[in-house]
Design an enzyme around this catalytic site. Structure first.
Site, short mmCIF file in Angstrom:
data_model
loop_
_atom_site.label_atom_id
_atom_site.label_comp_id
_atom_site.label_asym_id
_atom_site.label_seq_id
_atom_site.Cartn_x
_atom_site.Cartn_y
_atom_site.Cartn_z
N ASP A 166 5.72 5.65 -10.19
CA ASP A 166 6.65 6.05 -9.14
C ASP A 166 8.09 5.79 -9.61
O ASP A 166 8.37 4.76 -10.24
CB ASP A 166 6.34 5.20 -7.89
CG ASP A 166 7.12 5.63 -6.66
OD1 ASP A 166 7.43 6.83 -6.55
OD2 ASP A 166 7.40 4.76 -5.80
N SER A 190 7.56 5.82 5.21
CA SER A 190 6.95 4.81 6.08
C SER A 190 7.42 4.97 7.51
O SER A 190 8.60 5.28 7.76
CB SER A 190 7.31 3.40 5.58
OG SER A 190 6.47 3.04 4.50
P1 13P Z 1 8.94 3.66 2.04
O1 13P Z 1 9.92 2.60 1.69
O2 13P Z 1 9.37 4.42 3.24
O3 13P Z 1 7.55 3.16 2.14
O4 13P Z 1 8.95 4.73 0.83
C1 13P Z 1 8.18 4.50 -0.33
C2 13P Z 1 8.50 5.46 -1.42
O5 13P Z 1 9.14 6.47 -1.26
C3 13P Z 1 7.97 5.11 -2.76
O6 13P Z 1 8.39 6.01 -3.72
O1 G3H Z 2 10.40 3.86 -3.94
C1 G3H Z 2 10.52 2.66 -3.78
C2 G3H Z 2 9.36 1.78 -3.67
O2 G3H Z 2 9.32 1.22 -2.39
C3 G3H Z 2 9.34 0.77 -4.78
O3 G3H Z 2 9.96 -0.43 -4.47
O4 G3H Z 2 10.97 -1.04 -6.69
O5 G3H Z 2 10.61 -2.77 -4.92
O6 G3H Z 2 8.68 -1.81 -6.14
P1 G3H Z 2 10.08 -1.58 -5.62
ZN ZN Z 3 10.37 6.82 -3.34
#
Ligand code: 13P
Ligand code: G3H
Ligand code: ZN
Length: 313
Positions: free
Chosen positions: A82, A216
């Site tokens: 991600d 979310s």
């Molecule tokens: P949220 O913070 O809304 O859960 O989004 C997560 C997200 O976009 C991870 O890439």
């Molecule tokens: O897109 C964002 C996600 O919530 C990842 O968050 O970098 O703290 O793991 P993080």
């Molecule tokens: Zn994201």
């Protein structure tokens, strides 16, 4: 069965449902997600952020994803990076051979540089049978809370989408239409409204599956669970401004072409609420399994709800 995004997202876009992409950074979160997917026989995307890799280690987290895929021979499981912002890390993930998919997030650059960086990663990934998600327009984060007008300047420009997809050959496209990462997605008084008109225009210019980040819901039910312990912990104020994307808005954008919905914050809230509750109501154990087991169950329950609400039957 480990698959890439192309095995599951085009069908989702065609049939107007979305696949949940859930961020994990430990065994219990991963199992909560995968147990939910198993129960509902639903394809699922396990994703790890750069921060998760730093915390858990690429090989350890990937091993969990692989076991989940291996134990579920008929269930499509994607192991996805991600928000890969660090190109050398994205390349390391691709070359590792462990992942089936990556996101290259070059959205902070100019259009031309976003295209060239994304295209290079797509070439590398496609040569190994992996899929690539790209981002056009930028999705702001909790720390970046900005006025709506300023936020809009980062929204995806529908005029750029066709060219971007054609030149990069990305397999999925993250769009910026009004969501934000984290638990406080809007400034006080601001309404959680997504730019549906913009999404319609984007969807009309490309058949590539679209991705909603920052999805979310930070729902009332989840906050109630967190609030149960906030008095004892003295952090009720901290979560006072929490606001997410209402479930109904998410359903609307799925109907308009969103085929992958990213959820991290809701999982964190569910997990942490369960841990807090356990610690504050039962101090009779020293076994971590008694602490993390209920958190895993809370994640599973939430993910089951999400998968159903994203339209999987
Ligand atoms: P949220 O913070 O809304 O859960 O989004 C997560 C997200 O976009 C991870 O890439
Ligand atoms: O897109 C964002 C996600 O919530 C990842 O968050 O970098 O703290 O793991 P993080
Ligand atoms: Zn994201």
């Amino acid at each position: 069965m480990l698959v890439n995004l192309n095995k599951i997202l085009p069908l989702a876009r065609k049939k107007k449902y979305a696949i949940g992409a859930f961020n994990i950074s430990n065994l219990e979160m991963a199992q909560g997600v995968i147990f939910a997917a198993e129960k509902l026989k639903a394809p699922v995307i396990l994703q790890t952020s750069e921060g998760a890799l730093e915390y858990g280690g690429l090989e350890y987290l990937a091993a969990i994803g692989h076991v989940a895929a291996e134990l579920n021979k008929k269930l499509p499981v994607v192991l996805h990076l991600d928000h890969g912002k660090d190109e050398s890390l994205v390349e390391r993930v691709i070359r590792s051979g462990w992942y089936s998919s990556v996101m290259i997030d070059a959205s902070r650059y100019s259009l031309e540089k976003n295209i060239s960086v994304t295209r290079k990663i797509v070439e590398l990934a496609h040569a190994r049978g992996m899929s690539v998600e790209a981002e056009l327009g930028a999705i702001v984060g909790q720390e970046d809370l900005v006025k709506v007008s300023a936020k809009e300047s980062t929204f995806t420009d529908p005029e750029q989408v066709k060219k971007f997809v054609a030149l990069t050959k990305c397999d999925a496209l993250a769009v910026s239409i009004g969501t934000a990462h984290g638990s406080v997605k809007y400034a006080p008084g601001e309404k959680p409204v997504l730019d549906l008109g913009r999404l319609k225009k984007i969807a009309a210019t490309t058949s590539v599956p679209l991705v909603l980040h920052g999805a979310s819901s930070v729902s009332h039910d989840l906050l109630v669970e967190l609030h149960k312990t906030c008095n004892a912990l003295g952090d009720c104020e901290r979560i006072h401004n929490a606001v997410g994307i209402p479930e109904l808005q998410v359903k609307k954008v799925i109907a308009l072409g969103i085929s992958k919905v990213n959820v991290d914050t809701d999982l964190r809230i569910a997990f942490t609420s369960a841990v807090r509750e356990k610690l504050l109501t039962d101090a009779s154990f020293i076994d971590p399994r008694k602490l993390l087991g209920p958190a895993r169950e809370a994640v599973q329950k939430l993910v089951e709800k999400k998968i159903k609400s994203f339209g999987w039957k």
